[in-house]
Write an enzyme that holds these catalytic residues in place. Structure first.
Site, PDB file in Angstrom:
ATOM      1  N   HIS A   1       1.514  -2.849  10.806  1.00 48.08           N
ATOM      2  CA  HIS A   1       0.317  -2.992   9.979  1.00 48.08           C
ATOM      3  C   HIS A   1       0.118  -4.471   9.650  1.00 48.08           C
ATOM      4  O   HIS A   1       1.093  -5.186   9.384  1.00 48.08           O
ATOM      5  CB  HIS A   1       0.445  -2.178   8.695  1.00 48.08           C
ATOM      6  CG  HIS A   1       0.403  -0.701   8.956  1.00 48.08           C
ATOM      7  ND1 HIS A   1       0.399   0.230   7.961  1.00 48.08           N
ATOM      8  CD2 HIS A   1       0.356   0.005  10.111  1.00 48.08           C
ATOM      9  CE1 HIS A   1       0.358   1.446   8.476  1.00 48.08           C
ATOM     10  NE2 HIS A   1       0.340   1.329   9.773  1.00 48.08           N
TER      11      HIS A   1
ATOM     12  N   LYS B   1      -5.650   4.892  -2.713  1.00 46.42           N
ATOM     13  CA  LYS B   1      -6.999   4.320  -2.695  1.00 46.42           C
ATOM     14  C   LYS B   1      -8.028   5.380  -3.033  1.00 46.42           C
ATOM     15  O   LYS B   1      -9.050   5.105  -3.652  1.00 46.42           O
ATOM     16  CB  LYS B   1      -7.295   3.716  -1.328  1.00 46.42           C
ATOM     17  CG  LYS B   1      -8.673   3.052  -1.224  1.00 46.42           C
ATOM     18  CD  LYS B   1      -8.780   2.185   0.010  1.00 46.42           C
ATOM     19  CE  LYS B   1      -8.996   3.011   1.245  1.00 46.42           C
ATOM     20  NZ  LYS B   1     -10.378   3.531   1.357  1.00 46.42           N
TER      21      LYS B   1
END
Length: 930
Positions: free
Chosen positions: A144, A591
């Site tokens: 990532h 999130k």
């Protein structure tokens, strides 16, 4: 009072800081150094209460031209790198000192302590053997884009660490002078190195970056396993045996296709090959080391006949070996046998994934392949090594000499011929489109996109065994590429073996048909069984649903139920020892629903999933997709394992290791060893503890807290103008442009919050010192509930007695301690021209104060991190060097408003570059990105 370790740390920071100052003066000039020093002094004054220091800092920064800003940014950034280096060395010194002071007792959070504690809890030999047999922890490296530091920079910092270690020794004056000169050289080279990559790395460069940490693991895993064996021998004599390595590794790098068009089947094929070649190269190097070491001669020691017989049989089976062995003295039987192993390893490395051949020869059956001298499996290499081990063990002092060989044994079991199992990941929506196209092209269904879930699932199941002709010239490139991937995976299993492949992770799993789609694609790309040999024709790689959003976590048990209700899928699980792997996404859930709601949804989902799987006689292995940052499930790994729900962890789990966490945890051998032993310690303790679930009252309290915090969080992110505020008051635009990873920052190219990946979301808030992903909503929920009779006492009991709640609050406390409203308000000023956006910042500030109050009310401390004084001090010290970078970043964001996004003028590009430099420096200062 300063202890000797703190004094050593301060002296080392001063030593390195002085060298840096000399370097700046020599390269950038005395005037530039003076400006840097003035800003540093003002930052110190600001933190010690000077009323006008902050405004003086802002005025000075506003007056700096681009050249001066570049020097100042680099100065603070390099110093923070050196500070991190010194702190890491301090950590190693403290660990060693504690081990020395407590010896021969076990040090805290070590495998030795775990075995002693479990023994004291009454674990019998049978209990311990069962625990170890089921213990399987796999750490999975991902690429990532959160590693902001270049490998070139990492290399220089690593070299400085080596030089500082030499400097610690009792050097002669001339040696010390030389070492210090070399340190100055490395700092000078670091200063003159570009901190930002000129372009994004390729996927294969990311694979190489992941492989760069493997030498540390290659050395440390055998040490850790040996420590575990010694602990078992001490507590249980020889009644408990370690039958497998229990700590292994996986990787997503080169296999993670989710939202990444650059990860193609060709790239994945190259990754499998790289991993295999790297593993065999490690084995070859170990083989050479043993060849150099084991010079034992039959003139000096009589070996058992089995070793000579093995050499003779090998030469008879593979006549080419006679020429190789002719150069080795005939009495050096160990070396002659090691040479046989070395030759066979080279033959094994020569196997090509392109066509399953060896240097162009046509590949035949496993038995025919063995006639070429290759090892079909790592177990075959182990058998050859056993012959050597048996011969050495019967030699005088063989008990000592054999340790070298046993170390290699552990490496074979832990790393095999693959080093790390490569997972494949893809978004379920991609496969949805692929299946629709296949159904239409094959005439199975004209409008598959209109099917409801039940009808779609039935259609997939009904056609699992049908002969469906797939003509590539009638399919789009995307569908052909997906089919090529599955064809490749079959070839990998056949050529390299099942151990090379991890699982197939399905992002955004929403329904059972998402999982059955992968099974359908696997079966319809399988080679003709009539053309295959061996036992792999019925094999299917593990299919791993990934549940990421709050809704998906709540529906996860129903999805699992739908999967198990399909006979074909249930039969598949029987082939896989009635074991299902399930991945949980910590990033997107946070999130989506905020910190506290996500934490509880993940906890509750595990309990529900295990209960549902038990009804079908299926065991679950959870794959925890934790990020490096606190807003993405980060925090101490051991703490997270110990806080897993009781009854959901039976010894098998996987954990992601992401981004800059890789370098922080695996760059230094001592730190890597400590991290790995804490992982194994916590896994042993979590598996061996009695399964006492949380009290029903606590669960009900958490349900209420999660709902209240979710509502508070959604009120913020759904407020009109919030996305605009986020884009204006954080450096998100600069982060999206950072060339620090090969993967795009958005999954599907949209501009909404849902399209943005969790990594740049957390990255942006971290940069502006407002870590809302790790605490927003928590304070309102706790304070509101605390007002009810008896609830505050319940919450305090939960904090002190429930590992999950304790870890949740402690991680939030760290995020709150790293938050700085004084700095954050300067970022908010970038959006202050809109009154509606100002209200958003007020909401955030108020929630920060509530969260801080709530955490302190539970811990009983006066200030955040009072319970972890060394960490509190570390944050206090580094804030003085982070603050200037933040204020410079705000100034650059303000200047960037003068230019449009597509402006390519020199000034616009320079501001963008300087902004990226501040982002890079702040990553070092905060010791985290996204």
């Amino acid at each position: 009072m300063i202890n000797k370790h703190e004094d050593k740390l301060r002296n080392e920071i001063s030593f390195l800081g002085t060298m840096l100052g000399e370097t700046v003066r020599r390269i950038a000039g005395g005037a530039a150094l003076e400006k840097l020093e003035n800003l540093r002094r003002l930052s110190w004054n600001r933190r010690t209460g000077s009323s006008d220091a902050e405004q003086q800092m802002r005025d000075q920064i506003a007056s700096f031209d681009h050249d001066t800003l570049r020097v100042v940014i680099r100065g603070f950034s390099v110093f923070l790198d050196l500070l991190n280096l010194a702190e890491d060395r301090q950590r190693v010194r403290v660990l060693r000192e504690r081990s020395r002071e407590i010896y021969p007792e076990a040090r805290a959070e070590s495998v030795w302590q775990a075995i002693l504690q479990l023994k004291s809890l009454g674990k019998s030999s049978e209990d311990m053997q069962s625990l170890l047999d089921h213990l399987q922890v796999e750490l999975v490296f991902t690429a990532h884009p959160t590693e902001a530091k270049r490998r070139s920079v990492r290399h220089k910092l690593r070299r400085m660490r080596e030089l500082l270690s030499e400097h610690d020794q009792d050097q002669l004056p001339t040696e010390r002078t030389r070492t210090e000169r070399q340190l100055r050289s490395e700092i000078a080279k670091l200063w003159q190195t570009d901190f930002i990559r000129p372009w994004r790395p390729s996927v294969m460069q990311e694979v190489g970056r992941g492989l760069s940490f493997k030498p540390v693991l290659w050395d440390e895993i055998p040490k850790l396993l040996q420590e575990l064996r010694k602990a078992l021998s001490f507590s249980y004599d020889d009644t408990v045996k370690l039958t497998h390595p229990c700590l292994t590794f996986g990787s997503w790098i080169g296999g993670d296709r989710d939202g990444h068009p650059g990860v193609t089947s060709d790239v994945t094929q190259q990754t499998f090959t790289w991993l295999r070649h790297a593993a065999i190269d490690f084995h070859l190097a170990t083989c050479q080391d043993l060849f150099d070491s084991l010079s034992l001669s039959q003139r000096q020691v009589k070996f058992s006949p089995s070793l000579l017989n093995a050499i003779d049989n090998a030469c008879e089976r593979w006549p080419h070996l006679k020429q190789t062995l002719a150069e080795i003295p005939p009495d050096e039987l160990c070396r002659r046998w090691i040479a046989v192993i070395h030759w066979r390893l080279n033959q094994t490395k020569a196997i090509s994934l392109e066509d399953g051949s060896i240097r162009g020869s046509i590949r035949g059956s496993n038995s025919e392949l063995a006639e070429n001298g290759t090892y079909n499996r790592p177990a075959d290499l182990s058998l050859d090594l056993d012959i050597l081990l048996d011969a050495i063990s019967h030699c005088p002092s063989g008990i000592f000499i054999a340790d070298e060989v046993r170390t290699w044994h552990d490496r074979i079991e832990a790393f095999g011929f693959h080093l790390a199992k490569l997972d494949v990941r893809q978004d379920s929506r991609q496969y949805f489109e692929v299946m629709n196209e296949i159904f239409r092209a094959s005439g199975i269904c004209e409008e598959p996109e209109k099917l409801n879930e039940n009808d779609r699932l039935n259609l997939i199941v009904a056609t699992l065994g049908q002969n469906v002709e797939l003509k590539s010239n009638e399919l789009t490139d995307n569908t052909v590429e997906s089919l090529n991937l599955f064809t490749l995976l079959h070839r990998v299993v056949k050529t390299f073996g099942k151990d090379a492949v991890g699982g197939h992770v399905i992002s955004m799993t929403r329904c059972p048909s998402d999982v059955l789609t992968v099974l359908w694609l696997w079966r319809h790309t399988a080679p003709d069984p009539a053309e295959e040999d061996g036992d792999d024709t019925e094999y299917c790689l593990p299919i791993v649903p990934l549940f990421e959003t709050i809704d998906d976590l709540q529906n996860a048990s129903d999805i699992l139920s739908g999967m198990f209700g399909v006979t074909a899928y249930r039969d598949l699980l029987r082939q896989q020892s009635d074991r299902q792997m399930v991945m949980l996404g910590y990033s997107d859930s946070t999130k989506d629903g905020g910190y506290l709601s996500a934490c509880w949804s993940l906890q509750r989902a595990q309990v529900q999933l295990v209960a549902r799987a038990k009804q079908d006689g299926v065991g679950l292995t959870f794959f925890h997709g934790r990020g490096g940052s606190l807003g993405r499930g980060g925090g101490p790994t051991a703490r997270s394992i110990l806080s897993l729900p009781a009854g959901t962890f039976d010894g098998a789990l996987r954990l992601t290791e992401q981004g800059e966490v890789l370098a922080d945890r695996y760059d230094d051998e001592a730190i890597a060893h400590r991290h790995l032993e804490q992982v194994l310690w916590s896994a042993l303790m979590a598996t061996g503890r009695q399964a006492h679930g949380e009290q029903k009252q606590w669960s009900e309290t958490m349900n209420r807290l999660a709902e209240m915090s979710y509502n508070q969080y959604r009120k913020l992110v759904e407020r009109p103008g919030f996305v605009d505020f986020f884009r204006r008051a954080t450096p998100i635009s600069g982060i999206e442009q950072l060339p620090i990873g090969s993967r795009p920052s958005r999954r599907r190219g949209g501009n909404s919050l849902s399209d943005l990946r969790a990594i740049p979301w957390v990255f942006s808030w971290t940069q502006c010192r407002l870590l809302i992903p790790a605490w927003y909503g928590l304070g309102s929920a706790i304070l509101e509930l605390s007002r009810e009779d008896g609830c505050h006492e319940t919450l305090q009991a939960m904090y002190h007695e429930w590992p999950f709640f304790r870890a949740t609050i402690d991680n939030a406390e760290l995020a709150l301690a790293k938050t700085d409203l004084g700095i954050a308000k300067h970022y908010a000023e970038l959006a202050s021209d809109d009154e509606s956006l100002e209200k958003i910042s007020t909401m955030i500030y108020d929630e920060f104060n509530r969260a801080s109050e709530a955490v302190l009310s539970l811990s009983g401390n006066k200030e955040l991190l009072d319970g972890v004084p060394w960490l509190k001090e570390s944050i206090r010290v580094r804030n003085r060097y982070i603050d200037p970078l933040n204020l410079i970043q705000v100034e650059l964001l303000r200047r960037s408003k003068e230019f449009s996004e597509d402006d390519t003028s020199e000034d616009a590009e320079e501001i963008r570059h300087l902004t990226r430099l501040t982002i890079n420096g702040l990553v070092s200062g905060m010791r985290t990105s996204g």
